[in-house]
Motif scaffolding. Structure first.
Motif, PDB file in Angstrom:
ATOM      1  N   ALA A 156       0.977  -1.158  -0.040  1.00 16.47           N
ATOM      2  CA  ALA A 156      -0.123  -0.175   0.031  1.00 16.47           C
ATOM      3  C   ALA A 156       0.885   1.329  -0.093  1.00 16.47           C
ATOM      4  O   ALA A 156       1.760   1.384   0.968  1.00 16.47           O
ATOM      5  N   LEU A 157       0.645   2.061  -0.834  1.00 14.52           N
ATOM      6  CA  LEU A 157       1.663   3.075  -1.116  1.00 14.52           C
ATOM      7  C   LEU A 157       1.046   4.486  -1.466  1.00 14.52           C
ATOM      8  O   LEU A 157      -0.061   4.509  -2.065  1.00 14.52           O
ATOM      9  N   ARG A 158       1.248   5.606  -0.790  1.00 14.25           N
ATOM     10  CA  ARG A 158       0.867   6.897  -1.073  1.00 14.25           C
ATOM     11  C   ARG A 158       1.660   7.276  -2.397  1.00 14.25           C
ATOM     12  O   ARG A 158       2.482   6.646  -2.714  1.00 14.25           O
ATOM     13  N   ALA A 159       0.906   8.321  -2.971  1.00 17.02           N
ATOM     14  CA  ALA A 159       1.457   8.727  -4.198  1.00 17.02           C
ATOM     15  C   ALA A 159       2.856   9.229  -4.097  1.00 17.02           C
ATOM     16  O   ALA A 159       3.524   8.789  -5.376  1.00 17.02           O
ATOM     17  N   SER A 160       3.336   9.711  -3.080  1.00 14.15           N
ATOM     18  CA  SER A 160       4.899  10.035  -3.056  1.00 14.15           C
ATOM     19  C   SER A 160       5.684   8.766  -3.272  1.00 14.15           C
ATOM     20  O   SER A 160       6.702   8.633  -4.039  1.00 14.15           O
ATOM     21  N   ALA A 161       5.295   7.822  -2.595  1.00 15.43           N
ATOM     22  CA  ALA A 161       6.304   6.501  -2.474  1.00 15.43           C
ATOM     23  C   ALA A 161       5.958   5.847  -3.783  1.00 15.43           C
ATOM     24  O   ALA A 161       7.097   5.168  -4.446  1.00 15.43           O
ATOM     25  N   ALA A 162       4.911   5.737  -4.505  1.00 16.45           N
ATOM     26  CA  ALA A 162       4.658   5.209  -5.947  1.00 16.45           C
ATOM     27  C   ALA A 162       5.683   5.931  -6.945  1.00 16.45           C
ATOM     28  O   ALA A 162       6.297   5.159  -7.614  1.00 16.45           O
ATOM     29  N   THR A 163       5.660   7.269  -6.540  1.00 14.69           N
ATOM     30  CA  THR A 163       6.440   8.012  -7.657  1.00 14.69           C
ATOM     31  C   THR A 163       7.993   7.724  -7.512  1.00 14.69           C
ATOM     32  O   THR A 163       8.822   7.497  -8.364  1.00 14.69           O
ATOM     33  N   ARG A 164       8.323   7.533  -6.023  1.00 11.96           N
ATOM     34  CA  ARG A 164       9.938   7.137  -6.040  1.00 11.96           C
ATOM     35  C   ARG A 164      10.092   5.768  -6.606  1.00 11.96           C
ATOM     36  O   ARG A 164      11.365   5.536  -6.817  1.00 11.96           O
ATOM     37  N   LEU A 165       9.056   4.938  -6.432  1.00 19.47           N
ATOM     38  CA  LEU A 165       9.352   3.412  -6.547  1.00 19.47           C
ATOM     39  C   LEU A 165       9.633   3.468  -8.341  1.00 19.47           C
ATOM     40  O   LEU A 165      10.756   2.838  -8.731  1.00 19.47           O
ATOM     41  N   ILE A 166       8.766   4.490  -9.013  1.00 22.02           N
ATOM     42  CA  ILE A 166       9.163   4.445 -10.708  1.00 22.02           C
ATOM     43  C   ILE A 166      10.419   5.097 -10.763  1.00 22.02           C
ATOM     44  O   ILE A 166      11.088   4.760 -11.710  1.00 22.02           O
ATOM     45  N   ASP A 167      10.847   6.180 -10.115  1.00 24.57           N
ATOM     46  CA  ASP A 167      11.956   6.935 -10.193  1.00 24.57           C
ATOM     47  C   ASP A 167      13.260   5.666  -9.886  1.00 24.57           C
ATOM     48  O   ASP A 167      14.316   5.832 -10.640  1.00 24.57           O
ATOM     49  N   ALA A 168      12.819   4.844  -8.870  1.00 25.06           N
ATOM     50  CA  ALA A 168      14.246   3.973  -8.649  1.00 25.06           C
ATOM     51  C   ALA A 168      14.347   3.007  -9.582  1.00 25.06           C
ATOM     52  O   ALA A 168      15.249   2.370  -9.897  1.00 25.06           O
ATOM     53  N   ALA A 169      13.306   2.703 -10.407  1.00 27.82           N
ATOM     54  CA  ALA A 169      13.210   1.517 -11.602  1.00 27.82           C
ATOM     55  C   ALA A 169      14.106   2.129 -12.705  1.00 27.82           C
ATOM     56  O   ALA A 169      14.738   1.188 -13.499  1.00 27.82           O
TER      57      ALA A 169
END
Length: 215
Positions: A156-169
């Protein structure tokens, strides 16, 4: 994405704009021997069990091939990782990108990630959502099994964490990457899940055991 997908009802938590459920449904099912998500558990298919316990307000993004007769009872769209078959981490990134791109995006959106081969994955996602909402300071949660191992496909991710995950990819969009390593860079909170909420079906024997438990 259909208009209104994932909208939160007026009586829900006012800090949240929308909830998206990203269900990972594109695996090759090599150990199972056929498309395991089509396997029957009673009257419903495995994938229908997985999404059946999702929160009512969650819009559904299925990362995998289109299934025209999928009974989800909610707004739904299909996306694929590029190229298809490059692993669950890439599928997760593709699903999160689709949710974040759906206008109008909102910083208080929440994203639930769940595996399509886990019969109680929807119920686990609902539990993770409620736990995240109870902790305004948490940017995300990852499920943990009884052996203290992260279950990186149950998030379960807030939008900020979802964005960081995409950036990390990165530019490779996590093609062939480890989902556990990708989620690990977020440093999100860990929360234990009962075994029945994270037990997946990989083989025909797994399916038989699950059927026996439900008999």
């Amino acid at each position: 994405m259909r208009p209104g997908a994932g909208d939160i009802p007026d009586d829900h938590d006012s800090r949240v704009s929308r909830v998206w459920a990203i269900v990972l449904a594109g695996g090759a099912s090599r150990r199972f021997g056929s498309d395991k998500l089509e396997a029957r558990l009673g009257a419903r298919r495995l994938l229908e069990h997985a999404i059946g316990g999702l929160p009512a307000q969650a819009g559904l993004i299925v990362v995998g091939p289109e299934r025209a007769d999928l009974d989800s009872g909610r707004p739904m769209s299909f996306v694929r990782e590029d190229p298809p078959g490059t692993g669950p981490a890439a599928a997760m990134v593709a699903g999160l990108r689709a949710g974040l791109a759906d206008p109008p995006g909102h910083p208080e959106d929440i994203f639930l990630v769940l595996p399509g081969d886990t019969p109680a994955a929807g119920a686990a996602a609902a539990f993770l959502l409620e736990t995240l909402l109870a902790d305004p300071g948490a940017c995300g949660l990852v499920g943990v099994d009884a052996d203290d191992r992260d279950q990186p496909l149950q998030l379960a991710l807030r939008a900020s964490a979802a964005t960081r995950l995409i950036d990390a990819a990165g530019h490779g969009a996590a093609r062939g990457a480890s989902a556990r390593a990708l989620v690990g860079v977020l440093g999100v909170s860990r929360i234990g899940l009962p075994a029945d909420l994270h037990t997946d079906i990989d083989t025909q024997e797994d399916l038989r055991r699950w059927r026996d438990r439900q008999a």
